[in-house]
Design an enzyme around this catalytic site. Structure first.
Site, short mmCIF file in Angstrom:
data_model
loop_
_atom_site.label_atom_id
_atom_site.label_comp_id
_atom_site.label_asym_id
_atom_site.label_seq_id
_atom_site.Cartn_x
_atom_site.Cartn_y
_atom_site.Cartn_z
N ASN A 31 -14.27 13.24 0.46
CA ASN A 31 -14.90 11.99 0.01
C ASN A 31 -16.42 12.13 0.12
O ASN A 31 -16.92 12.85 0.97
CB ASN A 31 -14.43 10.84 0.92
CG ASN A 31 -15.04 9.51 0.53
OD1 ASN A 31 -15.02 9.12 -0.65
ND2 ASN A 31 -15.59 8.79 1.50
N LEU A 72 -7.57 5.02 1.33
CA LEU A 72 -6.30 5.63 0.92
C LEU A 72 -5.22 5.35 1.97
O LEU A 72 -5.47 5.47 3.17
CB LEU A 72 -6.47 7.13 0.72
CG LEU A 72 -7.21 7.52 -0.55
CD1 LEU A 72 -7.58 8.99 -0.52
CD2 LEU A 72 -6.39 7.20 -1.79
N ASP A 91 -9.61 11.46 6.52
CA ASP A 91 -8.49 11.30 7.45
C ASP A 91 -8.03 9.84 7.36
O ASP A 91 -8.39 9.14 6.42
CB ASP A 91 -8.88 11.74 8.88
CG ASP A 91 -9.95 10.86 9.50
OD1 ASP A 91 -10.29 9.81 8.91
OD2 ASP A 91 -10.43 11.20 10.60
N ARG A 106 0.82 -1.22 0.00
CA ARG A 106 0.00 0.00 0.00
C ARG A 106 0.85 1.27 0.00
O ARG A 106 0.46 2.29 -0.58
CB ARG A 106 -0.93 0.00 1.22
CG ARG A 106 -2.12 -0.93 1.04
CD ARG A 106 -2.93 -1.08 2.30
NE ARG A 106 -3.38 0.17 2.90
CZ ARG A 106 -4.39 0.92 2.43
NH1 ARG A 106 -5.01 0.56 1.32
NH2 ARG A 106 -4.74 2.04 3.04
N HIS A 127 -19.99 9.99 0.71
CA HIS A 127 -20.42 8.73 1.33
C HIS A 127 -21.95 8.67 1.35
O HIS A 127 -22.59 9.65 1.76
CB HIS A 127 -19.86 8.63 2.75
CG HIS A 127 -20.15 7.32 3.40
ND1 HIS A 127 -19.45 6.18 3.08
CD2 HIS A 127 -21.09 6.96 4.30
CE1 HIS A 127 -19.94 5.17 3.78
NE2 HIS A 127 -20.94 5.61 4.53
C1 GRF Z 1 -21.67 7.02 -4.47
O1 GRF Z 1 -22.86 6.64 -3.82
C2 GRF Z 1 -20.59 7.35 -3.46
O2 GRF Z 1 -21.05 7.96 -2.31
C3 GRF Z 1 -20.09 5.96 -3.11
O3 GRF Z 1 -20.05 5.30 -4.36
C4 GRF Z 1 -21.06 5.84 -5.22
C5 GRF Z 1 -20.39 6.24 -6.50
O4 GRF Z 1 -21.28 6.43 -7.55
N1 GRF Z 1 -18.84 6.03 -2.39
P1 GRF Z 1 -20.80 6.97 -8.96
O5 GRF Z 1 -19.63 6.11 -9.43
O6 GRF Z 1 -20.42 8.42 -8.81
O7 GRF Z 1 -21.99 6.81 -9.87
#
Ligand code: GRF
Length: 197
Positions: A106, A92, A140, A64, A108
């Site tokens: 990021n 990461l 983080d 990694r 989520h």
């Molecule tokens: C999103 O829901 C994001 O939050 C998650 O993965 C999905 C990515 O979707 N981590 P896309 O590739 O942008 O369509």
């Protein structure tokens, strides 16, 4: 003008929302490159918009740390002000976080700190939640643990499946990431300050 590198792993619908927003000259940010950890289908959106792409796959590195070094070199070569993980499905390495955070964000598909990890939508349904949502946060060294920048709620319907719920969350996410990047570019959000709080 805020310079962005966007990292993806999949279909890149959030990337596409950013590409569309930033192609308007009045938008205060531009995407200078899009990177992926595999030959992700979403890289096609970047190519369509004439944005350079790169792939740095962990499979090509011994560990990694060396994967992280390669990623740092590639991302840094575009001198971004902000790195946006938009569906980048890898944790990461610490060396990458150390170089870019707090200018590393990021998305989520849940209201963090609820339901971190790779199955946030499934976990919310399994928990019997009636509300979930979307979060943009600073990356983080933890898994989805960094300071929250912005969140939006999404109601869960009784007949939702993981697919239907995730699709509705992604509609919200696309607006949220554009809105958040605009706020960062206008200095309405200060990532350094947020990271210290
Ligand atoms: C999103 O829901 C994001 O939050 C998650 O993965 C999905 C990515 O979707 N981590 P896309 O590739 O942008 O369509």
């Amino acid at each position: 003008m805020l310079k962005l590198v966007v990292l993806i792993s999949g279909s890149g619908s959030n990337l596409r929302a950013l590409l569309e927003a930033t192609s308007d000259e009045s938008f205060p940010a531009q995407i200078v490159a899009v990177g992926a950890d595999n030959e992700a289908s979403g890289l096609a959106h970047a190519r369509e918009f004439g944005v350079p792409t790169f792939v740095v796959s962990p499979a090509d590195y011994a560990n990694r740390v060396s994967w992280g070094e390669a990623l740092i070199a590639e991302v840094s070569s575009y001198s971004p002000d902000l790195v946006v993980c938009a569906g980048f499905m890898r944790i990461l390495p610490a060396n990458v976080v150390g170089v870019f955070s707090p200018n590393l964000i990021n998305m989520h598909p849940a209201l963090l700190p609820l339901y971190p990890g790779a199955h946030a939508v499934r976990d919310a349904l399994a928990d019997g939640a009636t509300v979930t949502g979307a979060t943009v946060h600073i990356v983080d060294e933890g898994v989805d643990t960094g300071p929250v920048i912005e969140q939006v709620e999404v109601a869960i319907n009784a007949d939702d499946t993981e697919e239907t719920l995730h699709e509705r969350i992604k509609i919200v996410e696309r607006e949220l990431i554009v809105h958040t990047v605009r706020n960062i570019a206008h200095a309405h959000v200060n990532l350094q300050e947020l990271a210290r709080s």
